[in-house]
Scaffold this motif. Structure first.
Motif, mmCIF file in Angstrom:
data_model
loop_
_atom_site.group_PDB
_atom_site.id
_atom_site.type_symbol
_atom_site.label_atom_id
_atom_site.label_comp_id
_atom_site.label_asym_id
_atom_site.label_seq_id
_atom_site.Cartn_x
_atom_site.Cartn_y
_atom_site.Cartn_z
ATOM 1 N N SER A 263 0.483 -1.184 0.403
ATOM 2 C CA SER A 263 0.050 0.302 -0.230
ATOM 3 C C SER A 263 0.792 1.522 -0.291
ATOM 4 C CB SER A 263 -0.843 0.382 1.501
ATOM 5 O OG SER A 263 0.410 -0.431 2.520
ATOM 6 N N ASP B 59 -0.008 -3.788 -15.923
ATOM 7 C CA ASP B 59 -0.879 -4.048 -14.681
ATOM 8 C C ASP B 59 -0.971 -3.328 -14.280
ATOM 9 O OD1 ASP B 59 -0.526 -5.085 -12.027
ATOM 10 O OD2 ASP B 59 1.026 -6.279 -12.511
ATOM 11 N N TYR B 60 -1.899 -2.512 -13.570
ATOM 12 C CA TYR B 60 -1.914 -1.114 -12.755
ATOM 13 C C TYR B 60 -1.849 -0.520 -11.580
ATOM 14 C CZ TYR B 60 -4.703 3.538 -12.425
ATOM 15 O OH TYR B 60 -5.167 4.422 -11.777
ATOM 16 N N PRO B 61 -2.455 -1.315 -10.587
ATOM 17 C CA PRO B 61 -1.471 -1.993 -9.494
ATOM 18 C C PRO B 61 0.361 -1.551 -9.432
ATOM 19 C CG PRO B 61 -3.672 -3.303 -9.718
ATOM 20 C CD PRO B 61 -2.679 -2.924 -11.588
ATOM 21 N N ARG B 62 0.584 -2.711 -10.281
ATOM 22 C CA ARG B 62 2.024 -2.276 -10.185
ATOM 23 C C ARG B 62 2.726 -1.390 -10.854
ATOM 24 N NH1 ARG B 62 6.730 -6.497 -13.593
ATOM 25 N NH2 ARG B 62 7.865 -5.101 -12.964
ATOM 26 N N ARG C 276 0.574 1.736 -10.472
ATOM 27 C CA ARG C 276 1.153 3.055 -9.031
ATOM 28 C C ARG C 276 1.126 3.041 -7.958
ATOM 29 N NH1 ARG C 276 -5.232 3.793 -7.683
ATOM 30 N NH2 ARG C 276 -4.622 5.705 -6.748
ATOM 31 N N TYR C 277 2.205 1.656 -7.772
ATOM 32 C CA TYR C 277 3.376 1.186 -7.065
ATOM 33 C C TYR C 277 4.217 2.001 -7.377
ATOM 34 C CZ TYR C 277 6.649 -0.900 -3.859
ATOM 35 O OH TYR C 277 7.526 -1.547 -3.589
#
Length: 233
Positions: A44, A83-86, A88-89
């Protein structure tokens, strides 16, 4: 004390669960450079600060395409898997690392994410560039070079290779507009950006894969040696 180098991970869906993984070449290159690799899975936004507190340097590795929504574009037909979560991270990770002036090295996708993190854009496929480009997804062994790159003086790479080097190539996206504070330090003969560095922050990006060549090419290993050696030197 050895320098602790955080290395991001790729992820893929397997048996209905996402798994984190990394090509061992990245780890070996950092170990040979005298650093201690620490793998960084996606966490997170609040926990990114905790990850950064554990490391002295950061390496953002290759992988899938960057979601074009993150640089204000709609997806075009030749866009690959994203890979949107990757995304953004890693963007948040790079931005927070830059605020703390943590030395950061982006490789292939890692360079592209770095560019987006600083407000830059990408060509979703090399066929969308205004110039004609040659093959950048080589059909040769990973440890072998496929094309020449030209390197600018007074840059991170120039001190290793001087004005030119032969590099491998495994990408179909490329930098279009450079992000704020970033500058081109290497380019191929078809004018594709091959390396960047920040004007005043300790942040560098490389489009090719030196970790795949470093076992047999000492100059490619020297990229990692120099990166680790210069941390808090």
């Amino acid at each position: 004390m050895k320098k602790r180098i955080g290395i991001t991970c790729s992820e893929e869906l397997k048996n209905d669960k996402y798994i984190f993984f990394i090509n061992q070449d990245y780890v070996e290159a950092i170990k040979k450079a005298g650093g201690v690799p620490i793998l960084l899975p996606i966490v997170s936004s609040q926990d990114i600060e905790e990850q950064l507190a554990m490391i002295d340097g950061l390496m953002v590795i290759g992988g899938c395409d960057v979601n074009p929504l993150l640089y204000n574009q709609n997806p075009l037909p030749l866009l690959g898997e994203t890979d949107y979560p990757r995304d953004r991270y890693e963007i948040s990770l790079i931005q927070k690392a830059s605020q703390k002036k943590i030395p950061t090295l982006g490789i292939c996708r890692g360079m592209q994410v770095m560019n987006v993190a600083f407000g830059g854009t990408l060509f979703q496929d090399l066929s969308y560039t205004p110039q004609k480009t040659f093959l950048h997804m080589q059909k040769e062994r990973r440890e072998c070079a496929s094309h020449l790159i030209h390197i600018r003086e007074e840059s991170f790479l120039y001190s290793i290779f001087k004005e030119k080097a032969y590099a491998n190539s495994f990408h179909h996206q490329a930098i279009d507009q450079l992000g704020e504070g970033l500058q081109t330090i290497a380019f191929s003969e078809d004018q594709v950006i091959e390396a960047i560095e920040h004007e005043f922050l300790p942040m560098w990006g490389i489009q090719f894969h030196p970790e795949s060549m470093s076992a047999s090419d000492q100059k490619m290993q020297e990229i990692f040696n120099k990166f680790v050696k210069n941390i808090n030197a």
